[in-house]
Scaffold this active site. Structure first.
Site, PDB file in Angstrom:
ATOM      1  N   ALA A 132      88.345  56.541  62.821  1.00  0.00           N
ATOM      2  CA  ALA A 132      88.419  56.644  64.287  1.00  0.00           C
ATOM      3  C   ALA A 132      88.158  55.278  64.902  1.00  0.00           C
ATOM      4  O   ALA A 132      87.012  54.867  65.064  1.00  0.00           O
ATOM      5  CB  ALA A 132      87.397  57.661  64.802  1.00  0.00           C
ATOM      6  N   SER A 134      90.887  52.955  67.400  1.00  0.00           N
ATOM      7  CA  SER A 134      91.450  53.030  68.752  1.00  0.00           C
ATOM      8  C   SER A 134      91.379  54.455  69.286  1.00  0.00           C
ATOM      9  O   SER A 134      91.221  54.665  70.480  1.00  0.00           O
ATOM     10  CB  SER A 134      92.908  52.562  68.723  1.00  0.00           C
ATOM     11  OG  SER A 134      92.970  51.232  68.267  1.00  0.00           O
ATOM     12  N   GLN A 341      96.546  22.546  66.566  1.00  0.00           N
ATOM     13  CA  GLN A 341      97.762  21.722  66.535  1.00  0.00           C
ATOM     14  C   GLN A 341      97.502  20.362  67.196  1.00  0.00           C
ATOM     15  O   GLN A 341      97.947  19.329  66.712  1.00  0.00           O
ATOM     16  CB  GLN A 341      98.883  22.477  67.268  1.00  0.00           C
ATOM     17  CG  GLN A 341     100.262  21.861  67.130  1.00  0.00           C
ATOM     18  CD  GLN A 341     100.837  22.072  65.732  1.00  0.00           C
ATOM     19  OE1 GLN A 341     100.325  22.860  64.948  1.00  0.00           O
ATOM     20  NE2 GLN A 341     101.878  21.326  65.416  1.00  0.00           N
ATOM     21  N   GLY A 344      96.004  17.954  64.977  1.00  0.00           N
ATOM     22  CA  GLY A 344      96.768  17.673  63.761  1.00  0.00           C
ATOM     23  C   GLY A 344      95.985  18.058  62.517  1.00  0.00           C
ATOM     24  O   GLY A 344      95.317  19.092  62.482  1.00  0.00           O
ATOM     25  N   GLU A 368      86.381  46.079  71.389  1.00  0.00           N
ATOM     26  CA  GLU A 368      86.385  46.635  72.757  1.00  0.00           C
ATOM     27  C   GLU A 368      87.790  47.036  73.212  1.00  0.00           C
ATOM     28  O   GLU A 368      88.119  46.935  74.391  1.00  0.00           O
ATOM     29  CB  GLU A 368      85.762  45.658  73.764  1.00  0.00           C
ATOM     30  CG  GLU A 368      84.251  45.746  73.851  1.00  0.00           C
ATOM     31  CD  GLU A 368      83.774  47.145  74.221  1.00  0.00           C
ATOM     32  OE1 GLU A 368      83.379  47.869  73.278  1.00  0.00           O
ATOM     33  OE2 GLU A 368      83.809  47.512  75.396  1.00  0.00           O
TER      34      GLU A 368
HETATM   35  C1  LIG Z   1      83.852  42.140  63.932  1.00  0.00           C
HETATM   36  C2  LIG Z   1      83.944  43.480  64.559  1.00  0.00           C
HETATM   37  C3  LIG Z   1      82.916  43.947  65.364  1.00  0.00           C
HETATM   38  C4  LIG Z   1      82.974  45.232  65.918  1.00  0.00           C
HETATM   39  N1  LIG Z   1      81.906  45.710  66.624  1.00  0.00           N
HETATM   40  C5  LIG Z   1      81.883  47.031  66.974  1.00  0.00           C
HETATM   41  C6  LIG Z   1      80.693  47.630  67.498  1.00  0.00           C
HETATM   42  O1  LIG Z   1      79.686  46.955  67.705  1.00  0.00           O
HETATM   43  N2  LIG Z   1      80.704  48.957  67.773  1.00  0.00           N
HETATM   44  C7  LIG Z   1      81.809  49.738  67.572  1.00  0.00           C
HETATM   45  O2  LIG Z   1      81.750  50.944  67.841  1.00  0.00           O
HETATM   46  N3  LIG Z   1      82.966  49.191  67.086  1.00  0.00           N
HETATM   47  C8  LIG Z   1      83.014  47.872  66.771  1.00  0.00           C
HETATM   48  N4  LIG Z   1      84.158  47.320  66.239  1.00  0.00           N
HETATM   49  C9  LIG Z   1      85.324  48.166  66.049  1.00  0.00           C
HETATM   50  C10 LIG Z   1      86.504  47.806  66.952  1.00  0.00           C
HETATM   51  O3  LIG Z   1      86.262  48.184  68.250  1.00  0.00           O
HETATM   52  C11 LIG Z   1      87.748  48.460  66.313  1.00  0.00           C
HETATM   53  O4  LIG Z   1      88.031  47.729  65.127  1.00  0.00           O
HETATM   54  C12 LIG Z   1      88.930  48.463  67.234  1.00  0.00           C
HETATM   55  O5  LIG Z   1      88.722  49.355  68.292  1.00  0.00           O
HETATM   56  C13 LIG Z   1      90.224  48.844  66.515  1.00  0.00           C
HETATM   57  O6  LIG Z   1      90.068  49.985  65.731  1.00  0.00           O
HETATM   58  P1  LIG Z   1      90.548  49.954  64.203  1.00  0.00           P
HETATM   59  O7  LIG Z   1      89.961  48.770  63.560  1.00  0.00           O
HETATM   60  O8  LIG Z   1      90.274  51.280  63.613  1.00  0.00           O
HETATM   61  O9  LIG Z   1      92.110  49.723  64.282  1.00  0.00           O
HETATM   62  P2  LIG Z   1      93.231  50.822  64.538  1.00  0.00           P
HETATM   63  O10 LIG Z   1      92.885  51.677  65.702  1.00  0.00           O
HETATM   64  O11 LIG Z   1      93.588  51.499  63.267  1.00  0.00           O
HETATM   65  O12 LIG Z   1      94.435  49.874  64.958  1.00  0.00           O
HETATM   66  C14 LIG Z   1      95.156  49.073  64.028  1.00  0.00           C
HETATM   67  C15 LIG Z   1      96.325  48.421  64.779  1.00  0.00           C
HETATM   68  O13 LIG Z   1      97.182  49.441  65.324  1.00  0.00           O
HETATM   69  C16 LIG Z   1      97.304  49.299  66.719  1.00  0.00           C
HETATM   70  N5  LIG Z   1      97.317  50.625  67.317  1.00  0.00           N
HETATM   71  C17 LIG Z   1      96.361  51.574  67.237  1.00  0.00           C
HETATM   72  N6  LIG Z   1      96.726  52.662  67.924  1.00  0.00           N
HETATM   73  C18 LIG Z   1      97.926  52.406  68.450  1.00  0.00           C
HETATM   74  C19 LIG Z   1      98.830  53.161  69.257  1.00  0.00           C
HETATM   75  N7  LIG Z   1      98.530  54.389  69.669  1.00  0.00           N
HETATM   76  N8  LIG Z   1      99.992  52.584  69.602  1.00  0.00           N
HETATM   77  C20 LIG Z   1     100.285  51.328  69.196  1.00  0.00           C
HETATM   78  N9  LIG Z   1      99.478  50.567  68.430  1.00  0.00           N
HETATM   79  C21 LIG Z   1      98.318  51.109  68.067  1.00  0.00           C
HETATM   80  C22 LIG Z   1      96.080  48.518  67.153  1.00  0.00           C
HETATM   81  O14 LIG Z   1      96.316  47.810  68.346  1.00  0.00           O
HETATM   82  C23 LIG Z   1      95.883  47.575  65.975  1.00  0.00           C
HETATM   83  O15 LIG Z   1      96.729  46.467  66.104  1.00  0.00           O
HETATM   84  C24 LIG Z   1      84.124  46.020  65.718  1.00  0.00           C
HETATM   85  C25 LIG Z   1      85.178  45.534  64.948  1.00  0.00           C
HETATM   86  C26 LIG Z   1      85.093  44.300  64.352  1.00  0.00           C
HETATM   87  C27 LIG Z   1      86.211  43.843  63.480  1.00  0.00           C
END
Ligand SMILES: Cc1cc2nc3c(=O)[nH]c(=O)nc-3n(C[C@H](O)[C@H](O)[C@H](O)COP(=O)(O)OP(=O)(O)OC[C@H]3O[C@@H](n4cnc5c(N)ncnc54)[C@H](O)[C@@H]3O)c2cc1C
Length: 555
Positions: A132, A134, A341, A344, A368
């Site tokens: 879970a 996005s 860039q 260089g 976020e």
């Molecule tokens: C370093 C780091 C710190 C973080 N800190 C926190 C934190 O403190 N607390 C917390 O709760 N979370 C945290 N996160 C989680 C972060 O908010 C999520 O990684 C982010 O919301 C994306 O979710 P996901 O990684 O599951 O990617 P996914 O949701 O699987 O997305 C993967 C790709 O698919 C795209 N995508 C997803 N859904 C769709 C759609 N419906 N249509 C088109 N494109 C889509 C996305 O844009 C992305 O490019 C952190 C993440 C990182 C890497």
């Protein structure tokens, strides 16, 4: 308007700069990055009484200073200028406290929020899960009721959280879990039985931040740990913080983008190629420096406008928060990439910092809410406005820009008006042809809306600077004429991008006759508007390299 007075804000910014000079010079930052180390003691000092940022983030009622969104944007930008990883450690405490600020009872707020300002505790925000991201509604962590004599006395939390900033170090966690009544926030203390933070993630950037998974195995919490006392409010509370928290991540994009660009600017004044400094070469400045300055300042205008509206008491500005984050983090990433860039081969090494900044700022288009989720949020919301006004929403915004251009010419409002008219025409063509059934078209519309609204904001800010009516706490790096130049450059780019990319995708989706569409979006006017672009880029480069004042001093 909520928030600090200008003197207090300036004092806090100065204190932060002084702390960073002393405790986080480049050598320390590079070392933390290389060793993949979270500087726990430094972050605790920054949140706690040492620097007092915890107080800065909290309302007065909870022993804080009562800063507003504008203050927080300025602080977040300044922190990110130093290091996005350290900034993330600080921000995660604020983020972790947000479900409490938004949804908790007064008693709960007194219990938890006062600990941030008083004791400088570190917090974490546990929403994301392995499956879970996005789509938070897909969360699987459960909260089972513990009942005694027919009364709910507590909950047992079980599940896994992923990518949690400060996950391995926080004293207090807000955790989103599915209670019988729906998604709900709970507060979990570090060390609770069954609660285990995972090992730190080995990340691409922000290596000075700690990111860890959390495992919850039948973790028992008291019923009073349920934020707000009512089950099922979790997703609404998570949504409610976005207008605010996304502004802070937008500020990270600004801080990191400018940090990289300023290093490129300084470097190019001393690096000689072909017998002259790179800074004297138009092919260098007009590609690698000037457009990035214009994009960052357009994003800043949007951030400042939204922050002022939040402080003015407007309730939900989620779409504006999304536009601010989208513009600023995309601009920050592009600026940092250009800075590599611009240096260089040296830019490609660790020593010159821009390589690290580029890796660090990369996270801002992911956490976020990713850029794609921002595009979707923006397009869906503004689509309703388009429908409700029978296609006039952006034509009306464009007419406001035409009025501004008439009152205060030369501040980019003419270009913003064309960009806004073009967005209106593109949305209408997409509606008539039902083209947003293609998800890609919907998301691109989100991008074009952000560009056009960004151009309008930037024009308003430049005009306000010319009127002498900029917000008291605004960033004052550029004089009014320079802001006008940057606004004109950005407005031209926005209008051209909206019209040409918009036409391309509409035609690509079967939206109709290319020539008719080109006339509808006023492509000839947008091309005519490009007149003067090179001269404006020359003027912007003179400002960025401080050549105008040096020439005046020499004369
Ligand atoms: C370093 C780091 C710190 C973080 N800190 C926190 C934190 O403190 N607390 C917390 O709760 N979370 C945290 N996160 C989680 C972060 O908010 C999520 O990684 C982010 O919301 C994306 O979710 P996901 O990684 O599951 O990617 P996914 O949701 O699987 O997305 C993967 C790709 O698919 C795209 N995508 C997803 N859904 C769709 C759609 N419906 N249509 C088109 N494109 C889509 C996305 O844009 C992305 O490019 C952190 C993440 C990182 C890497």
């Amino acid at each position: 308007m909520a928030g600090l007075d200008r003197e207090t804000l300036d004092a806090a910014l100065d204190a932060l700069d002084e702390f960073a000079r002393r405790r986080l010079p480049d050598a320390v930052l590079l070392d933390l990055d290389a060793r993949d180390e979270f500087p726990e003691a430094i972050v605790r000092e920054m949140i706690g009484p040492g620097l007092g940022l915890g107080m800065f983030f909290m309302p007065e009622a909870y022993h804080g200073m009562g800063s507003g969104a504008f203050d927080l944007y300025r602080i977040c930008e300044r922190m990110a200028r130093v290091d996005v990883g350290v900034a993330t450690g600080l921000f995660a405490t604020f983020l972790g406290s947000e479900p409490i600020s938004i949804g908790a009872t007064e008693e709960q707020r007194m219990r938890w929020l006062t600990r941030i300002a008083d004791d400088g505790i570190v917090m974490a925000y546990g929403a994301t899960e392995p499956a879970a991201g996005s789509d938070l509604a897909a969360l699987r962590t459960t909260a089972r009721r513990i009942e005694k004599d027919g009364r709910v006395v507590g909950y047992r939390l079980s599940g896994n959280k992923q990518w949690i900033s400060n996950g391995g170090y926080a004293d207090l966690y807000t955790v989103l879990a599915n209670a019988p009544g729906g998604p709900t926030w709970f507060v979990v203390e570090r060390g609770a039985a069954g609660f285990t933070p995972g090992k730190p993630e080995d990340k691409h950037g922000i290596r000075a931040s700690n990111t860890a998974a959390l495992s919850l195995d039948e973790v028992e919490v008291d019923a009073s740990a349920l934020v707000g006392g009512v089950e099922g409010q979790g997703l609404i509370q998570a949504q409610a913080v976005f207008g605010y928290t996304r502004l802070m991540v937008a500020a990270f994009g600004l801080g990191a983008g400018w940090a990289a660009l300023d290093r490129a600017i300084a470097y190019s004044t001393t690096r000689l190629q072909g017998g002259a400094p790179l800074s004297e070469k138009q092919g260098y400045t007009h590609k690698l420096i000037v457009p990035h300055a214009a994009r960052l300042e357009a994003a800043r205008a949007y951030v400042e406008e939204t922050a002022a509206r939040v402080d003015g008491g407007e309730p939900t500005l989620n779409t504006e928060g999304a536009i601010a984050k989208y513009l600023a983090t995309e601009a920050g990433n592009r600026a940092a990439d250009a800075a590599i860039q611009a240096l260089g081969g040296y830019g490609y090494t660790r020593e010159y910092m821009v390589e690290k900044i580029k890796r660090d700022v990369r996270i801002t288009t992911i956490y976020e809410g990713t850029s794609e989720i921002m595009e979707m949020t923006i397009a869906r919301d503004r689509w309703q406005n388009h429908l409700k006004t029978r296609g006039q929403y952006y034509h009306d915004r464009a007419r406001e820009m035409e009025a501004l251009e008439a009152r205060r010419p030369g501040n980019g409002a003419a270009g913003a008006a064309l960009a806004l008219h073009a967005v209106a025409e593109i949305m209408e063509c997409a509606r008539a042809g039902r083209l947003t059934r293609h998800q890609h078209i919907l998301l691109r519309v989100g991008e074009w809306i952000a560009l056009a609204e960004g151009a309008a904001s930037c024009a308003r800010r430049a005009a306000a600077a010319a009127d002498g009516s900029l917000a008291a706490k605004t960033d004052r790096r550029f004089a009014p004429e320079a802001l006008a130049t940057l606004a004109r450059i950005f407005a031209r780019e926005a209008a051209l991008n909206v019209a040409t990319a918009g036409l391309g995708w509409l035609v690509g989706a079967g939206g109709g006759d290319a020539a008719a569409l080109a006339a509808a979006v006023r492509l000839p006017d947008i091309l005519a508007l490009q007149s003067g672009l090179v001269a404006d880029c020359d003027a912007a480069a003179d400002t960025l390299y401080d050549r105008t004042s040096r020439a005046a001093a020499a004369a």
